[in-house]
Design a protein around this motif. Structure first.
Motif, PDB file in Angstrom:
ATOM      1  N   UNK A 123      -3.998  -2.801  -5.321  1.00  0.00           N
ATOM      2  CA  UNK A 123      -5.119  -3.862  -5.419  1.00  0.00           C
ATOM      3  C   UNK A 123      -6.117  -3.575  -6.458  1.00  0.00           C
ATOM      4  N   UNK A 124      -6.870  -4.661  -6.761  1.00  0.00           N
ATOM      5  CA  UNK A 124      -7.649  -4.646  -8.020  1.00  0.00           C
ATOM      6  C   UNK A 124      -9.059  -4.892  -7.582  1.00  0.00           C
ATOM      7  N   UNK A 125      -9.439  -5.492  -6.369  1.00  0.00           N
ATOM      8  CA  UNK A 125     -10.970  -5.172  -5.970  1.00  0.00           C
ATOM      9  C   UNK A 125     -10.841  -4.656  -4.543  1.00  0.00           C
ATOM     10  N   UNK A 126     -12.102  -4.759  -3.772  1.00  0.00           N
ATOM     11  CA  UNK A 126     -12.357  -4.263  -2.503  1.00  0.00           C
ATOM     12  C   UNK A 126     -12.301  -5.228  -1.429  1.00  0.00           C
ATOM     13  N   UNK A 127     -12.275  -6.366  -2.053  1.00  0.00           N
ATOM     14  CA  UNK A 127     -12.375  -7.600  -0.802  1.00  0.00           C
ATOM     15  C   UNK A 127     -11.432  -7.668   0.656  1.00  0.00           C
ATOM     16  N   UNK A 128     -10.109  -7.300   0.084  1.00  0.00           N
ATOM     17  CA  UNK A 128      -9.261  -7.564   1.318  1.00  0.00           C
ATOM     18  C   UNK A 128      -8.554  -5.886   1.732  1.00  0.00           C
ATOM     19  N   UNK A 129      -9.033  -4.936   1.183  1.00  0.00           N
ATOM     20  CA  UNK A 129      -8.404  -3.778   1.331  1.00  0.00           C
ATOM     21  C   UNK A 129      -8.162  -3.402   2.745  1.00  0.00           C
ATOM     22  N   UNK A 130      -9.187  -3.301   3.504  1.00  0.00           N
ATOM     23  CA  UNK A 130      -9.293  -3.136   5.037  1.00  0.00           C
ATOM     24  C   UNK A 130      -8.099  -3.832   5.877  1.00  0.00           C
ATOM     25  N   UNK A 131      -8.111  -5.007   5.457  1.00  0.00           N
ATOM     26  CA  UNK A 131      -7.077  -6.174   6.011  1.00  0.00           C
ATOM     27  C   UNK A 131      -5.661  -5.450   5.643  1.00  0.00           C
ATOM     28  N   UNK A 132      -5.543  -5.524   4.427  1.00  0.00           N
ATOM     29  CA  UNK A 132      -4.226  -4.980   3.934  1.00  0.00           C
ATOM     30  C   UNK A 132      -3.910  -3.669   4.652  1.00  0.00           C
ATOM     31  N   UNK A 133      -4.671  -2.733   4.764  1.00  0.00           N
ATOM     32  CA  UNK A 133      -4.358  -1.541   5.169  1.00  0.00           C
ATOM     33  C   UNK A 133      -3.788  -1.691   6.615  1.00  0.00           C
ATOM     34  N   UNK A 134      -4.494  -2.439   7.283  1.00  0.00           N
ATOM     35  CA  UNK A 134      -4.239  -2.650   8.878  1.00  0.00           C
ATOM     36  C   UNK A 134      -2.788  -3.298   9.003  1.00  0.00           C
TER      37      UNK A 134
END
Length: 226
Positions: free
Chosen positions: A31-42
């Motif tokens: 991933x190249x920015x922080x926008x969707x990291x939390x959702x992606x991890x879940x």
């Protein structure tokens, strides 16, 4: 194969890490920015996250805090700012390790393997660790046993060892050690902590001369390696 998520906004660095991790038999997503990291991890539950501090949209420190609200997935922070180290190692943040830029990709792979092994050791090592505990701490009686040898420690030395042993492999800054050991908020210099650590090391080495388990991390602090 361990599933690693690399969150890095510089494509060349991200791809370099990905290539080295794949060569070491890891599955990798980027991933190249922080926008969707939390959702992606879940949704995908990776085994470990390499998380850059400076990211577009949402920074790595914020992402780490968000992930820690509902996940204990290991997180290794990547930073180019030395002044961020104390924050990365803060008890409230929850990062498992950090790596400073510039870095060697081989070092990153080695650190990933170390963290993964710490959180989920091989089956044979799990059996060994249940049969033989190298370090035992009795908090009610302030008694420490190292390699079956009783060690006479002062209260400060015991509390230092107890804090380091609470999370083996994690680097505690000198200020964190001071804050957790001196609860009365007295003014204590970092040299005082160094002096206590030196005495603690000497006593541990007396029990097992071949093993120095308290390691110093230059300009940062100390960690316990068992």
């Amino acid at each position: 194969m361990p599933h690693i998520l690399v969150v890095e906004d510089e494509p060349k660095i991200s791809q370099l890490l990905t290539d080295y991790l794949k060569q070491s038999n890891h599955t990798v997503n980027q991933l190249f920015d922080g926008e969707h990291v939390t959702d992606w991890v879940q949704q995908h539950t990776p085994d470990l996250i390499l998380l850059d501090v400076m990211l577009p949209v949402k920074d790595g420190l914020t992402i780490c805090r968000e992930i820690r609200q509902n996940s204990s997935v290991p997180i290794i922070m990547i930073t180019a700012k030395v002044e961020e180290i104390d924050r990365l190692l803060g008890l409230e943040l929850g990062a498992d390790d950090y790596i400073c830029k510039p870095f060697s990709p081989r070092e990153v792979v080695a650190r990933v393997k170390t963290v993964l092994r710490r959180v989920s050791p091989p089956e044979d090592e799990r059996h060994e660790s249940t049969d033989k505990t190298v370090l035992k701490l009795d908090e009610s009686r302030y008694i420490a046993t190292f390699h079956n040898a009783n060690i006479e420690l002062t209260a400060i030395e015991f509390n230092l060892l107890n804090l380091l042993a609470s999370d083996p492999g994690r680097v505690f800054s000198r200020q964190q050690l001071i804050d957790n050991i001196y609860q009365d908020h007295r003014v204590v210099s970092e040299r005082t902590v160094d002096s206590h650590i030196k005495k603690l090391r000497k006593k541990l080495c007396a029990a097992n001369a071949d093993e120095d388990v308290v390691h110093s991390v230059y300009s940062v602090g100390y960690k316990l390696v068992l």
